[in-house]
Enzyme design. Structure first.
Site, PDB file in Angstrom:
ATOM      1  N   LYS A   1      61.961  45.666  58.219  1.00 54.65           N
ATOM      2  CA  LYS A   1      61.669  44.421  57.377  1.00 54.65           C
ATOM      3  C   LYS A   1      61.219  43.276  58.398  1.00 54.65           C
ATOM      4  O   LYS A   1      60.490  43.528  59.285  1.00 54.65           O
ATOM      5  CB  LYS A   1      63.030  43.820  56.864  1.00 54.65           C
ATOM      6  CG  LYS A   1      63.661  44.857  55.752  1.00 54.65           C
ATOM      7  CD  LYS A   1      64.685  44.561  54.790  1.00 54.65           C
ATOM      8  CE  LYS A   1      64.880  45.535  53.839  1.00 54.65           C
ATOM      9  NZ  LYS A   1      65.906  45.195  53.047  1.00 54.65           N
TER      10      LYS A   1
ATOM     11  N   GLY B   1      71.418  45.483  51.188  1.00 53.03           N
ATOM     12  CA  GLY B   1      71.746  44.511  52.135  1.00 53.03           C
ATOM     13  C   GLY B   1      73.083  43.956  51.808  1.00 53.03           C
ATOM     14  O   GLY B   1      73.529  43.078  52.251  1.00 53.03           O
TER      15      GLY B   1
ATOM     16  N   GLU C   1      66.217  52.263  45.056  1.00 51.63           N
ATOM     17  CA  GLU C   1      66.839  51.549  45.881  1.00 51.63           C
ATOM     18  C   GLU C   1      67.487  50.446  44.600  1.00 51.63           C
ATOM     19  O   GLU C   1      66.621  49.672  44.469  1.00 51.63           O
ATOM     20  CB  GLU C   1      66.073  50.714  46.727  1.00 51.63           C
ATOM     21  CG  GLU C   1      65.546  51.625  47.892  1.00 51.63           C
ATOM     22  CD  GLU C   1      65.269  50.823  49.125  1.00 51.63           C
ATOM     23  OE1 GLU C   1      65.829  50.959  50.162  1.00 51.63           O
ATOM     24  OE2 GLU C   1      64.332  49.732  48.923  1.00 51.63           O
TER      25      GLU C   1
ATOM     26  N   GLU D   1      61.853  43.594  47.476  1.00 56.88           N
ATOM     27  CA  GLU D   1      61.467  41.985  47.976  1.00 56.88           C
ATOM     28  C   GLU D   1      60.135  41.635  47.850  1.00 56.88           C
ATOM     29  O   GLU D   1      59.934  40.682  47.585  1.00 56.88           O
ATOM     30  CB  GLU D   1      62.159  42.328  49.501  1.00 56.88           C
ATOM     31  CG  GLU D   1      63.659  42.346  49.499  1.00 56.88           C
ATOM     32  CD  GLU D   1      64.259  42.894  50.715  1.00 56.88           C
ATOM     33  OE1 GLU D   1      63.361  43.168  51.827  1.00 56.88           O
ATOM     34  OE2 GLU D   1      65.250  43.245  50.851  1.00 56.88           O
TER      35      GLU D   1
ATOM     36  N   SER E   1      72.323  50.002  51.369  1.00 56.17           N
ATOM     37  CA  SER E   1      73.673  49.857  52.227  1.00 56.17           C
ATOM     38  C   SER E   1      73.801  51.299  52.980  1.00 56.17           C
ATOM     39  O   SER E   1      75.019  51.812  52.755  1.00 56.17           O
ATOM     40  CB  SER E   1      74.677  49.135  51.413  1.00 56.17           C
ATOM     41  OG  SER E   1      74.195  47.867  51.076  1.00 56.17           O
TER      42      SER E   1
ATOM     43  N   HIS F   1      58.359  47.514  47.268  1.00 55.79           N
ATOM     44  CA  HIS F   1      59.751  47.249  47.690  1.00 55.79           C
ATOM     45  C   HIS F   1      60.213  46.122  46.645  1.00 55.79           C
ATOM     46  O   HIS F   1      59.601  45.075  46.535  1.00 55.79           O
ATOM     47  CB  HIS F   1      59.799  47.060  48.927  1.00 55.79           C
ATOM     48  CG  HIS F   1      61.295  46.849  49.547  1.00 55.79           C
ATOM     49  ND1 HIS F   1      61.955  45.783  49.292  1.00 55.79           N
ATOM     50  CD2 HIS F   1      62.004  47.731  50.248  1.00 55.79           C
ATOM     51  CE1 HIS F   1      63.203  45.960  49.776  1.00 55.79           C
ATOM     52  NE2 HIS F   1      63.249  47.187  50.279  1.00 55.79           N
TER      53      HIS F   1
ATOM     54  N   ASN G   1      63.409  50.944  57.818  1.00 50.66           N
ATOM     55  CA  ASN G   1      62.532  49.800  57.354  1.00 50.66           C
ATOM     56  C   ASN G   1      63.271  48.467  58.106  1.00 50.66           C
ATOM     57  O   ASN G   1      64.172  48.109  57.800  1.00 50.66           O
ATOM     58  CB  ASN G   1      62.857  49.638  55.914  1.00 50.66           C
ATOM     59  CG  ASN G   1      62.268  48.105  55.131  1.00 50.66           C
ATOM     60  OD1 ASN G   1      61.432  47.587  56.212  1.00 50.66           O
ATOM     61  ND2 ASN G   1      62.468  48.041  54.076  1.00 50.66           N
TER      62      ASN G   1
HETATM   63  P1  PGA Z   1      69.570  47.865  53.438  1.00 46.08           P
HETATM   64  O1  PGA Z   1      68.257  47.789  52.747  1.00 46.08           O
HETATM   65  O2  PGA Z   1      69.962  49.459  54.148  1.00 46.08           O
HETATM   66  O3  PGA Z   1      69.778  46.723  54.490  1.00 46.08           O
HETATM   67  O4  PGA Z   1      70.515  47.898  52.405  1.00 46.08           O
HETATM   68  C1  PGA Z   1      67.495  49.013  52.268  1.00 46.08           C
HETATM   69  C2  PGA Z   1      65.959  48.482  52.023  1.00 46.08           C
HETATM   70  O5  PGA Z   1      66.000  47.275  51.349  1.00 46.08           O
HETATM   71  O6  PGA Z   1      65.100  49.282  52.093  1.00 46.08           O
END
Ligand code: PGA
Length: 252
Positions: free
Chosen positions: A10, A172, A166, A96, A213, A94, A8
């Protein structure tokens, strides 16, 4: 069925940077038997990145999809547009999107329906935040998110569904969940899905991914978990060496 690894990206890469990274992916990841590699670039980069992946085994995903098929939805990108661009998957819900774009359970339901209508397999993202985790509410949050997303999705159980667990506190942050915890999440989701549809549907049509992460350091322990069918990786997918290492550890 082999495992699946979804990158992803983003909103991190320019069009040129997306193209360059896609080319590195094709160079380094062309031979991954038993592991399906999927990349979710941002919308403006789908066409060019898709072109790079054209004759490879790497598949495209969208990071989001509109709630309706067409019409006056300024800024929206419909599932059929994504299908035209050869997206095989789309992330849906997601954290976010839920947090910054006000995505509700009802919108997530509609997005799932849009995906199925266009022949796209959704990757439904669910997960609890840090407060919910410390209050011991993980299972209740996941049950609520899952049930409310699937309500009124008429095309199930005749289609595939990917669920990405997740935990928000792991996204992150460098805080990663104990991989063995995935067994409990798997049992919980299986119980819910079996009660809504059937155990057979869960076993044969639903795939469970972990995200949050994931790095080249911890990926091996997730791949080793039988309950984990795949990984959803953002930060570590932006750097070719770490992503290749995660992929290589996922090969049987
Ligand atoms: P990350 O994000 O691997 O940077 O922790 C995962 C995601 O939000 O899909």
């Amino acid at each position: 069925m082999g495992k699946i690894l979804i990158a992803n990206w983003k909103m991190n890469l320019s069009e040129q940077a997306s193209y360059d990274l896609a080319r590195q992916y094709t160079k380094e990841l062309h031979d991954q038997p038993d592991l399906e590699i999927v990349v979710a670039p941002s919308f403006p980069c789908l066409y060019r990145v898709g072109h790079v992946f054209k004759d490879t085994e790497i598949h495209l995903a969208a990071q989001d999809v509109a709630i309706a098929e067409k019409g006056a939805y300024t800024g929206g990108v419909s599932a059929s547009m994504l299908a035209e661009l050869d997206c095989r998957y789309s992330l849906v819900g997601h954290s976010e999107r839920r947090q910054y774009f006000g995505e509700t359970d009802e919108m997530i339901q509609r997005k799932l329906n849009q995906c199925y209508a266009a022949g796209i397999t959704p990757v439904l993202c669910i997960g609890e935040n840090a407060l919910e985790k410390s209050a011991g509410q993980r299972d209740a949050v996941l049950a609520h998110q899952l049930k409310s997303a699937l309500e009124n999705v008429m095309t199930l159980p005749n289609n595939h569904l990917l669920i990405a667990y997740e935990p928000i506190w792991a996204i992150g942050t460098g805080n990663v969940m104990e991989s063995e915890e995935m067994q409990a999440v798997d049992r919980l989701l299986k119980r819910i899905i079996s009660s809504l549809y059937s155990e057979k549907f869960y076993d044969e049509f639903v795939r469970l991914l972990y995200g949050g992460s994931v790095s080249s350091i911890n990926a091996g322990s997730f791949w080793a978990e039988e309950s984990v069918d795949g990984l959803l990786v953002a930060s570590a997918s932006l750097e070719i060496d770490s992503f290749v290492s995660i992929a290589e550890q996922g090969r049987k």
